[in-house]
Design an enzyme around this catalytic site. Structure first.
Site, PDB file in Angstrom:
ATOM      1  CG  ASN A   1     -17.303 -22.951  17.079  1.00  0.00           C
ATOM      2  OD1 ASN A   1     -18.406 -22.758  16.577  1.00  0.00           O
ATOM      3  ND2 ASN A   1     -16.210 -22.378  16.610  1.00  0.00           N
TER       4      ASN A   1
ATOM      5  CG  ASP B   1     -19.143 -20.968  14.496  1.00  0.00           C
ATOM      6  OD1 ASP B   1     -19.558 -20.129  15.318  1.00  0.00           O
ATOM      7  OD2 ASP B   1     -17.994 -20.935  14.013  1.00  0.00           O
ATOM      8  CG  HIS B   2     -20.979 -26.453  12.403  1.00  0.00           C
ATOM      9  ND1 HIS B   2     -20.938 -25.878  11.149  1.00  0.00           N
ATOM     10  CD2 HIS B   2     -19.711 -26.807  12.704  1.00  0.00           C
ATOM     11  CE1 HIS B   2     -19.682 -25.898  10.710  1.00  0.00           C
ATOM     12  NE2 HIS B   2     -18.931 -26.439  11.630  1.00  0.00           N
TER      13      HIS B   2
ATOM     14  NE  ARG C   1     -36.713 -24.733   5.281  1.00  0.00           N
ATOM     15  CZ  ARG C   1     -37.670 -25.599   5.617  1.00  0.00           C
ATOM     16  NH1 ARG C   1     -37.340 -26.855   5.929  1.00  0.00           N
ATOM     17  NH2 ARG C   1     -38.934 -25.247   5.617  1.00  0.00           N
TER      18      ARG C   1
ATOM     19  CG  HIS D   1     -15.447 -17.753  12.507  1.00  0.00           C
ATOM     20  ND1 HIS D   1     -14.640 -18.569  11.729  1.00  0.00           N
ATOM     21  CD2 HIS D   1     -15.208 -16.490  12.063  1.00  0.00           C
ATOM     22  CE1 HIS D   1     -13.958 -17.823  10.865  1.00  0.00           C
ATOM     23  NE2 HIS D   1     -14.299 -16.559  11.049  1.00  0.00           N
TER      24      HIS D   1
ATOM     25  NE  ARG E   1     -16.451 -19.119   8.206  1.00  0.00           N
ATOM     26  CZ  ARG E   1     -15.347 -19.288   7.493  1.00  0.00           C
ATOM     27  NH1 ARG E   1     -15.062 -18.448   6.511  1.00  0.00           N
ATOM     28  NH2 ARG E   1     -14.534 -20.295   7.739  1.00  0.00           N
TER      29      ARG E   1
ATOM     30  NE  ARG F   1     -19.065 -19.339   5.198  1.00  0.00           N
ATOM     31  CZ  ARG F   1     -18.030 -19.934   4.613  1.00  0.00           C
ATOM     32  NH1 ARG F   1     -17.722 -21.185   4.913  1.00  0.00           N
ATOM     33  NH2 ARG F   1     -17.293 -19.285   3.735  1.00  0.00           N
ATOM     34  CG  HIS F   2     -21.624 -20.081  10.573  1.00  0.00           C
ATOM     35  ND1 HIS F   2     -20.951 -19.127  11.288  1.00  0.00           N
ATOM     36  CD2 HIS F   2     -20.661 -20.873  10.008  1.00  0.00           C
ATOM     37  CE1 HIS F   2     -19.648 -19.325  11.196  1.00  0.00           C
ATOM     38  NE2 HIS F   2     -19.447 -20.360  10.410  1.00  0.00           N
TER      39      HIS F   2
ATOM     40  CD  GLU G   1     -12.947 -19.649  16.217  1.00  0.00           C
ATOM     41  OE1 GLU G   1     -12.333 -20.538  16.829  1.00  0.00           O
ATOM     42  OE2 GLU G   1     -13.594 -19.863  15.163  1.00  0.00           O
TER      43      GLU G   1
ATOM     44  CB  THR H   1     -14.404 -25.216   8.437  1.00  0.00           C
ATOM     45  OG1 THR H   1     -14.167 -24.778   9.782  1.00  0.00           O
ATOM     46  CG2 THR H   1     -13.435 -26.335   8.106  1.00  0.00           C
ATOM     47  CB  THR H   2     -10.679 -21.801   9.924  1.00  0.00           C
ATOM     48  OG1 THR H   2     -11.695 -20.835  10.226  1.00  0.00           O
ATOM     49  CG2 THR H   2      -9.332 -21.117   9.923  1.00  0.00           C
TER      50      THR H   2
ATOM     51  CD  GLU I   1      -8.390 -22.267  18.654  1.00  0.00           C
ATOM     52  OE1 GLU I   1      -8.996 -23.183  18.046  1.00  0.00           O
ATOM     53  OE2 GLU I   1      -8.930 -21.194  18.980  1.00  0.00           O
TER      54      GLU I   1
ATOM     55  CG  HIS J   1      -9.505 -27.103  12.324  1.00  0.00           C
ATOM     56  ND1 HIS J   1     -10.413 -26.140  11.913  1.00  0.00           N
ATOM     57  CD2 HIS J   1      -9.354 -27.930  11.275  1.00  0.00           C
ATOM     58  CE1 HIS J   1     -10.773 -26.371  10.668  1.00  0.00           C
ATOM     59  NE2 HIS J   1     -10.148 -27.455  10.258  1.00  0.00           N
ATOM     60  N   GLY J   2     -10.932 -29.920  14.253  1.00  0.00           N
ATOM     61  CA  GLY J   2     -11.010 -31.352  13.995  1.00  0.00           C
ATOM     62  C   GLY J   2     -10.903 -32.226  15.226  1.00  0.00           C
TER      63      GLY J   2
ATOM     64  N   GLY K   1     -16.170 -27.824  18.183  1.00  0.00           N
ATOM     65  CA  GLY K   1     -17.496 -27.499  17.699  1.00  0.00           C
ATOM     66  C   GLY K   1     -18.168 -28.628  16.959  1.00  0.00           C
ATOM     67  CG  HIS K   2     -18.288 -30.926  12.589  1.00  0.00           C
ATOM     68  ND1 HIS K   2     -18.087 -32.289  12.503  1.00  0.00           N
ATOM     69  CD2 HIS K   2     -19.219 -30.622  11.644  1.00  0.00           C
ATOM     70  CE1 HIS K   2     -18.859 -32.782  11.549  1.00  0.00           C
ATOM     71  NE2 HIS K   2     -19.547 -31.801  11.011  1.00  0.00           N
TER      72      HIS K   2
END
Length: 238
Positions: free
Chosen positions: A7, A9-10, A18, A43, A45, A49-50, A70, A100-101, A151, A191-192, A213-214
């Site tokens: 993922n 996204d980040h 910025r 994702h 959204r 936002r990203h 997503e 986050t979700t 998932e 997730h996580g 992702g993260h």
């Protein structure tokens, strides 16, 4: 052997901080694939936002593995998916105020609306996954409304503060994965998930793909995208 879907996204989160053009999640996705990722996840959204529409449109043209989009099960997002045609859509709950979700879809409560969304996406030739908590009733309902995949939300497992709680949540995920596979659903998890707890989750043989992702993006800041992805691929595949 399980697959790794990255993922990105980040990467877009840093860019949007910025309102700049870099770092580009499209480039990050290409590096992830070169390093062995077998899928890319974004994702889109509602508040953008990203990830932006531009990102998804370019990713659809450039991703060589599988693109997993997503999104919330809204009319706008369904129309976007039907236009872009990702390989997979993962329907997720979405709240504006969340970082986050935060959990899985309530598939039982929103059964009718989700069934309608799944039908529309299937008509567009798109495979559909539902992001669900490790709960038998949600897994069974996902199969009932013709989802292709679930998932399983691994957040409570990842956030567990004690060994006993982590073991409890691991067993819930394992049981949900076994049930899903038994009733004909493809099983993903996410997730996580990080470089430590993946050593637990990879033991669940029913899980065919991990969406991460993260943890990968955080490590990539220090060691580079390709190394971060290669290290996670090695862990996922044991």
């Amino acid at each position: 052997m399980a697959r790794l879907a990255v993922n990105v996204d980040h990467v877009a989160t840093v860019r949007q901080a910025r309102l700049a053009t870099e770092p580009d999640p499209v480039t990050a996705a290409a590096l992830a694939e070169l390093a062995g990722a077998q899928g890319i996840v974004v994702h889109l959204r509602e508040d953008r936002r990203h990830i932006q529409d531009r990102d998804v449109e370019i990713l659809r043209r450039t991703v060589k593995t599988r693109l997993n989009l997503e999104m919330a099960a809204t009319a706008e997002m369904i129309e976007t998916a039907l236009r872009i045609k990702p390989d997979v859509v993962t329907l997720v709950p979405e709240k504006r105020q969340e970082l986050t979700t935060e959990g899985g879809l309530d598939v039982v409560l929103y059964e009718e609306a989700l069934a309608e969304a799944i039908t529309r996406l299937h008509q567009g030739g798109i495979s559909v996954s539902l992001f669900v908590n490790p709960d038998p009733k949600h897994v069974k309902t996902a199969a009932k409304i013709d989802a292709d995949c679930v998932e399983i939300h691994t957040g409570l497992f990842a956030e567990a503060k004690t060994y006993a709680k982590r073991q409890e949540e691991f067993e819930r995920i394992q049981d949900a994965a076994k049930l899903a596979a038994k009733i004909g659903l493809v099983v993903h998890a996410g997730h996580g998930v990080d470089y430590r707890n993946i050593l637990w989750l990879r033991l669940i043989k029913e899980i065919e793909e991990f969406s991460i992702g993260h943890a990968i993006i955080a490590r990539a800041v220090l060691v580079g995208m390709e190394r971060a992805v290669k290290e996670m691929v090695a862990l996922v595949q044991g």
